[in-house]
Enzyme design. Structure first.
Site, short mmCIF file in Angstrom:
data_model
loop_
_atom_site.label_atom_id
_atom_site.label_comp_id
_atom_site.label_asym_id
_atom_site.label_seq_id
_atom_site.Cartn_x
_atom_site.Cartn_y
_atom_site.Cartn_z
N HIS A 119 0.83 -1.21 0.00
CA HIS A 119 0.00 0.00 0.00
C HIS A 119 0.86 1.26 0.00
CE1 HIS A 119 -1.98 -3.33 2.24
NE2 HIS A 119 -2.95 -3.07 1.38
S1 FES Z 1 1.77 -0.50 3.33
FE1 FES Z 1 0.19 -1.89 3.80
S2 FES Z 1 1.25 -3.65 4.46
FE2 FES Z 1 2.82 -2.23 4.02
#
Ligand code: FES
Length: 181
Positions: free
Chosen positions: A146
């Site tokens: 993410h």
């Molecule tokens: S940014 Fe979501 S698990 Fe690493």
């Protein structure tokens, strides 16, 4: 024109350094794995939480390795001077999880950063250990799940992860030898 030539040379030199680094990393992996497994207690003892001795000597500056202790992933990075300087130049008050770089390493061994290797968002494994990996915007690690960016001290700088990569319990028992646990 002179600048273009210089840029080409720089790019080629960088490529050669990366290629050398990659070859070193492969060699290192081949050395580290048997070394770690030789030093480590048997799997059952480790699972129960026994301390684990690790020799950091074979990790070249700029390289990193992954280990498992108590079933948890650990990153060990031998930081460059540039990475240490970057980590220390930060205004700590601006950090999402304020912590100095000094508080995250052992005095006299600032070149070695040892952190748990799972993103503090949802637990993915951030990239940044292998040569050629994206290291994010702050020369640390980039989590592809993410988009969290960690700096060269393993502190969260950007993205959804709320906390810095935690530090496992460890101590140096020689210049390049640590005991985790
Ligand atoms: S940014 Fe979501 S698990 Fe690493």
């Amino acid at each position: 024109m002179a600048h273009a030539t210089e840029t080409t040379q720089t790019t080629r030199r960088d490529f050669l350094m990366l290629a050398t680094g990659a070859a070193g990393a492969v060699g290192l992996g081949a050395v580290i794995v048997p070394l770690v497994s030789q030093l480590a207690p048997d799997a059952q003892t480790v699972a129960a939480g026994a301390p684990m001795d690790v020799d950091l000597g074979p990790i070249a500056e700029g390289q990193a390795i992954k280990l498992f202790w108590r079933g948890k992933l650990i990153f060990v990075r031998h930081r460059t001077k540039k990475e240490i300087d970057e980590a220390r130049a930060v205004n700590v008050a601006t950090l999402p999880d304020p912590q100095t770089d000094q508080a995250r390493v052992k005095e006299g061994h600032e070149q070695f950063l040892i952190v748990y290797g799972n993103c503090t968002h949802l637990g993915c494994v951030p990239l940044g250990n292998s040569p050629g990996d994206p290291k994010g915007d702050y020369d640390g690690w980039f989590c592809p799940c993410h988009g969290s960016h960690y700096d060269s001290s393993g502190r969260i700088r950007k993205g959804p992860a709320p906390l810095n990569l935690p530090i496992p319990p460890y101590a140096f028992n020689a210049d390049t030898k640590i005991r985790i646990g």
